[in-house]
Design an enzyme around this catalytic site. Structure first.
Site, PDB file in Angstrom:
ATOM      1  N   ARG A   1      -6.465   0.683 -13.802  1.00 50.36           N
ATOM      2  CA  ARG A   1      -6.378  -0.741 -14.088  1.00 50.36           C
ATOM      3  C   ARG A   1      -5.008  -1.008 -14.695  1.00 50.36           C
ATOM      4  NH1 ARG A   1      -9.820  -1.571 -11.034  1.00 50.36           N
ATOM      5  NH2 ARG A   1     -11.817  -2.664 -11.323  1.00 50.36           N
TER       6      ARG A   1
ATOM      7  N   HIS B   1      -2.416  -2.882  -5.321  1.00 48.34           N
ATOM      8  CA  HIS B   1      -3.796  -2.583  -5.716  1.00 48.34           C
ATOM      9  C   HIS B   1      -4.639  -2.209  -4.494  1.00 48.34           C
ATOM     10  CE1 HIS B   1      -7.075  -3.624  -8.920  1.00 48.34           C
ATOM     11  NE2 HIS B   1      -7.415  -2.574  -8.192  1.00 48.34           N
TER      12      HIS B   1
ATOM     13  N   GLU C   1      -2.091  -9.283 -12.547  1.00 49.47           N
ATOM     14  CA  GLU C   1      -2.238  -9.496 -11.101  1.00 49.47           C
ATOM     15  C   GLU C   1      -2.829 -10.885 -10.842  1.00 49.47           C
ATOM     16  OE1 GLU C   1      -4.586  -6.474  -9.232  1.00 49.47           O
ATOM     17  OE2 GLU C   1      -3.425  -4.829 -10.079  1.00 49.47           O
TER      18      GLU C   1
ATOM     19  N   ASP D   1     -10.446  13.495 -21.237  1.00 48.76           N
ATOM     20  CA  ASP D   1     -11.576  12.577 -21.088  1.00 48.76           C
ATOM     21  C   ASP D   1     -12.379  12.603 -22.382  1.00 48.76           C
ATOM     22  OD1 ASP D   1     -14.142  11.394 -20.376  1.00 48.76           O
ATOM     23  OD2 ASP D   1     -13.427  11.504 -18.304  1.00 48.76           O
TER      24      ASP D   1
END
Length: 336
Positions: free
Chosen positions: A208, A254, A237, A147
């Site tokens: 995502r 999703h 999508e 991160d």
């Protein structure tokens, strides 16, 4: 006050009507400049792009998205136009944890992974990533965390991406989509990333779709640079890549975060923000359906799969790939 609400947001009907003078429910893609021009507030999901093209000339003062992600909101334009917006950080973290837990159980039972001798790399350690870190610890897995924003703030315990590429047997993505800047995540997993993988890991993406380059992922699957993939979020999508769906271990529409509990959290959070913005008392109540009673199994791995098996959603998507949006919009919410 007039509010326009995405008609796929659960648990909001019967509640929002008591908070506004006029409520209109519309499909997410029917939010147009004409339909929203006299609305004071919008309550949306990711399928509504809130930008200048939609909002210019409207009365909208408040936008609430019942989602964690907010890349569908042009936050710069909203600031310029004096429009307040809010999202629901962490609302579905428990649902994604349930999804990942079931995936790990299936990797153990169907692919033979010994989780206690498996290293998992978690990319993005926010609300969801922290839940996955805790889950992996309970399962006895070795854990590496990546991160960069948290690392750059001086927090300890994070590794660079190269370390994960070298040491992990599973890599799971839980980052927001950032297309620009120092912390861009667009195509974070690109051809270079897959070439650098040392242990042929399983790749999981519930963040995502654009975080992973579809062509690079397909090439990695075809050349066995990775052992398999679990994909819940897709580029382009709802027009997803059929070849990729055919090749992944699990592919779902999703819905990793689509538990009843997570959806209720999102609806509650967005309504609370709505009430605070318009100066209304927060005195609504939303109830969840009862949890179904499953037959008890002493094996916790089998019990997890019985609670929720993502293969069911995968099979449905493979059978009805052109109905991605309908499968997602009409998803039968599961209890955590």
């Amino acid at each position: 006050m007039k509010v326009i609400v995405d008609n796929k947001i659960p648990y909001i009907k019967g509640v929002i009507e008591a908070l506004a003078d006029e409520v209109v429910f519309l499909p997410g893609k029917e939010f147009t400049p004409e339909t929203i021009k006299d609305a004071d507030a919008l309550i949306i999901r990711t399928r509504t792009q809130c930008d200048k093209q939609l909002l210019a000339g409207s009365k909208v003062k408040f936008i609430g998205t019942a989602t964690i992600g907010f890349d569908h909101i042009d936050t710069v334009y909203c600031k310029e136009a004096g429009i307040t917006w809010t999202n629901c950080p962490g609302c579905n973290a428990g649902a994604v944890e349930q999804y990942i837990h079931s995936v790990l159980a299936l990797l153990q039972t169907e692919k033979g992974l010994d989780l206690k001798n498996t290293c998992i790399g978690i990319i993005g350690v926010g609300h969801v990533g922290e839940r996955i870190r805790h889950l992996a610890g309970q399962l006895g897995m070795d854990i590496l965390l990546n991160d960069p924003p948290r690392n750059d703030k001086g927090e300890e315990g994070f590794s660079d991406l190269h370390t994960l590429e070298q040491k992990c047997d599973i890599i799971t993505f839980h980052t927001p989509l950032e297309r620009k800047g120092k912390y861009s995540t667009f195509h974070l997993a690109d051809e270079k990333f897959f070439r650098s993988l040392e242990r042929h890991p399983y790749i999981i993406n519930t963040s995502r779709g654009e975080v992973i380059d579809t062509k690079a992922l397909l090439q990695a699957l075809n050349t066995k640079r990775i052992s398999g993939a679990v994909i819940d979020v897709w580029e382009n999508e709802p027009n997803i890549d059929k070849e990729l769906l055919d090749k992944v271990f699990i592919g779902t529409p999703h819905i990793a975060g689509y538990s009843a509990d997570g959806k209720l959290n999102a609806t509650r959070m967005v309504l609370e923000a709505f009430c605070k913005f318009f100066g209304k008392p927060i005195n609504f109540h939303i109830e969840l359906p009862e949890k179904p009673q499953a037959e008890y199994n002493p094996d916790p791995t089998i019990r997890q799969i019985q609670t929720y098996n993502p293969h069911d959603d995968c099979n449905m998507l493979k059978t009805h790939i052109k109905e991605f949006e309908q499968l997602r919009g009409n998803y039968k919410l599961r209890r955590e």
